[in-house]
Design a protein around this motif. Structure first.
Motif, short mmCIF file in Angstrom:
data_model
loop_
_atom_site.label_atom_id
_atom_site.label_comp_id
_atom_site.label_asym_id
_atom_site.label_seq_id
_atom_site.Cartn_x
_atom_site.Cartn_y
_atom_site.Cartn_z
N GLY A 1 0.85 -1.20 0.00
CA GLY A 1 0.00 0.00 0.00
C GLY A 1 0.87 1.23 0.00
O GLY A 1 2.01 1.20 -0.47
N TYR A 2 0.37 2.31 0.55
CA TYR A 2 1.12 3.57 0.57
C TYR A 2 1.64 3.87 1.96
O TYR A 2 0.97 3.61 2.95
CB TYR A 2 0.25 4.74 0.09
CG TYR A 2 0.06 4.71 -1.41
CD1 TYR A 2 0.98 5.31 -2.25
CD2 TYR A 2 -1.03 4.05 -1.97
CE1 TYR A 2 0.81 5.27 -3.63
CE2 TYR A 2 -1.19 4.00 -3.34
CZ TYR A 2 -0.27 4.61 -4.16
OH TYR A 2 -0.43 4.57 -5.52
N VAL A 3 2.84 4.42 2.01
CA VAL A 3 3.46 4.86 3.25
C VAL A 3 3.72 6.36 3.12
O VAL A 3 4.02 6.85 2.03
CB VAL A 3 4.77 4.08 3.54
CG1 VAL A 3 5.81 4.32 2.47
CG2 VAL A 3 5.33 4.45 4.90
N PHE A 4 3.55 7.10 4.22
CA PHE A 4 3.83 8.52 4.19
C PHE A 4 4.91 8.84 5.20
O PHE A 4 5.10 8.12 6.19
CB PHE A 4 2.57 9.35 4.51
CG PHE A 4 2.30 9.44 5.98
CD1 PHE A 4 2.84 10.47 6.73
CD2 PHE A 4 1.54 8.48 6.62
CE1 PHE A 4 2.62 10.54 8.10
CE2 PHE A 4 1.30 8.55 7.97
CZ PHE A 4 1.85 9.58 8.72
N VAL A 5 5.66 9.91 4.93
CA VAL A 5 6.63 10.44 5.89
C VAL A 5 6.42 11.95 5.97
O VAL A 5 6.04 12.59 4.99
CB VAL A 5 8.10 10.14 5.52
CG1 VAL A 5 8.37 8.66 5.54
CG2 VAL A 5 8.47 10.73 4.19
N HIS A 6 6.66 12.49 7.14
CA HIS A 6 6.56 13.93 7.36
C HIS A 6 7.67 14.31 8.32
O HIS A 6 7.80 13.70 9.38
CB HIS A 6 5.18 14.30 7.92
CG HIS A 6 4.92 15.76 7.92
ND1 HIS A 6 4.61 16.44 6.78
CD2 HIS A 6 4.95 16.67 8.91
CE1 HIS A 6 4.44 17.72 7.07
NE2 HIS A 6 4.64 17.88 8.36
N LEU A 7 8.46 15.31 7.97
CA LEU A 7 9.60 15.72 8.77
C LEU A 7 9.44 17.20 9.15
O LEU A 7 9.23 18.03 8.26
CB LEU A 7 10.89 15.52 7.98
CG LEU A 7 12.17 15.64 8.79
CD1 LEU A 7 12.58 14.25 9.26
CD2 LEU A 7 13.28 16.22 7.96
N VAL A 8 9.49 17.51 10.42
CA VAL A 8 9.34 18.89 10.90
C VAL A 8 10.27 19.14 12.08
O VAL A 8 10.75 18.21 12.73
CB VAL A 8 7.89 19.20 11.34
CG1 VAL A 8 6.93 19.15 10.17
CG2 VAL A 8 7.44 18.29 12.44
N LEU A 9 10.47 20.43 12.36
CA LEU A 9 11.16 20.80 13.59
C LEU A 9 10.26 20.46 14.77
O LEU A 9 9.03 20.51 14.65
CB LEU A 9 11.48 22.30 13.59
CG LEU A 9 12.58 22.74 12.63
CD1 LEU A 9 12.68 24.27 12.63
CD2 LEU A 9 13.91 22.14 13.01
N PRO A 10 10.83 20.12 15.93
CA PRO A 10 9.99 19.71 17.05
C PRO A 10 9.20 20.85 17.69
O PRO A 10 8.23 20.61 18.37
CB PRO A 10 10.99 19.12 18.05
CG PRO A 10 12.30 19.70 17.68
CD PRO A 10 12.25 20.00 16.21
N THR A 11 9.59 22.10 17.47
CA THR A 11 8.86 23.21 18.08
C THR A 11 7.91 23.84 17.06
O THR A 11 8.28 24.05 15.92
CB THR A 11 9.85 24.29 18.58
OG1 THR A 11 10.67 24.70 17.50
CG2 THR A 11 10.70 23.75 19.71
N PRO A 12 6.68 24.15 17.48
CA PRO A 12 5.73 24.76 16.56
C PRO A 12 6.03 26.24 16.34
O PRO A 12 6.80 26.84 17.08
CB PRO A 12 4.40 24.56 17.27
CG PRO A 12 4.75 24.53 18.71
CD PRO A 12 6.12 23.89 18.78
N GLY A 13 5.38 26.81 15.35
CA GLY A 13 5.49 28.24 15.09
C GLY A 13 6.57 28.57 14.09
O GLY A 13 7.33 27.71 13.66
N PRO A 14 6.64 29.84 13.74
CA PRO A 14 7.63 30.27 12.76
C PRO A 14 9.04 30.18 13.31
O PRO A 14 9.26 30.24 14.52
CB PRO A 14 7.25 31.72 12.45
CG PRO A 14 6.41 32.16 13.60
CD PRO A 14 5.79 30.94 14.19
N SER A 15 9.97 30.00 12.41
CA SER A 15 11.37 29.94 12.81
C SER A 15 12.20 30.71 11.79
O SER A 15 11.83 30.80 10.63
CB SER A 15 11.84 28.48 12.90
OG SER A 15 11.74 27.87 11.65
#
Length: 179
Positions: free
Chosen positions: A152-166
């Motif tokens: 099937g399909y697999v997804f990945v999502h990569l983000v900084l651990p802190t929310p908000g603008p940087s």
């Protein structure tokens, strides 16, 4: 033919005429704002701020080179490979790929130029609870984990651990799934 034979026909004809006549006289009014033509272009209150700091661009290029070395060291045929910026105007990224066959897959992820990042990876299956796996990265080395995937399909999502603008620093991250 008597009068009683004509009554249903007359009633039908009158109903049809009434219906047609009733709609013929209908008028609809739409209250739309009247706009007068202007010769001056519309004023844009906010414009995107271009990120053209040459020092940050140079750092980002170096970070991608280092990231490539970390991720491309993962052996095996590549199912998914994605890299992208972690901060600045395009903060974080995600992608998906089709898993051809169920089995054990190695997920290797890394980040360069940041203090840490979070990778979410998972699959959705009808009737099963959605439970993505989250991997915390410290951006000092690549992290690998073996995860079972179904076809099937697999997804990945990569983000900084802190929310908000940087602020834009040139930090980058990536994920490579091999099987």
């Amino acid at each position: 033919m008597g009068t009683t034979d004509r009554e249903p026909g007359r009633a039908l004809a009158l109903c049809l005429l009434g219906a047609l006549g009733g709609t013929a006289g209908c008028a609809y009014q739409y209250n739309e704002p009247v706009r007068s033509p202007t010769t001056a272009p519309a004023i844009v209150t906010e414009s995107p701020v271009p990120y053209v700091d040459p020092l940050v661009l140079e750092r980002e290029v170096q970070n991608y080179s280092e990231l490539d070395l970390l991720l491309k060291a993962a052996p095996g045929p590549v199912l998914l490979f994605e890299e992208g910026p972690l901060d600045g105007p395009v903060r974080g990224f995600g992608t998906m790929a089709k898993v051809p066959a169920a089995g054990q897959y190695t997920v290797t992820s890394a980040c360069v130029g940041a203090s840490g990042a979070t990778v979410s990876i998972g699959q959705e299956h009808p009737g099963a609870p959605f439970q993505p796996v989250e991997l915390a990265l410290d951006c000092t080395e690549a992290a690998s984990r073996i995860i079972p995937f179904e076809q099937g399909y697999v997804f990945v999502h990569l983000v900084l651990p802190t929310p908000g603008p940087s602020p834009w620093t040139g930090a980058v991250g990536g994920v490579r799934v091999t099987g």
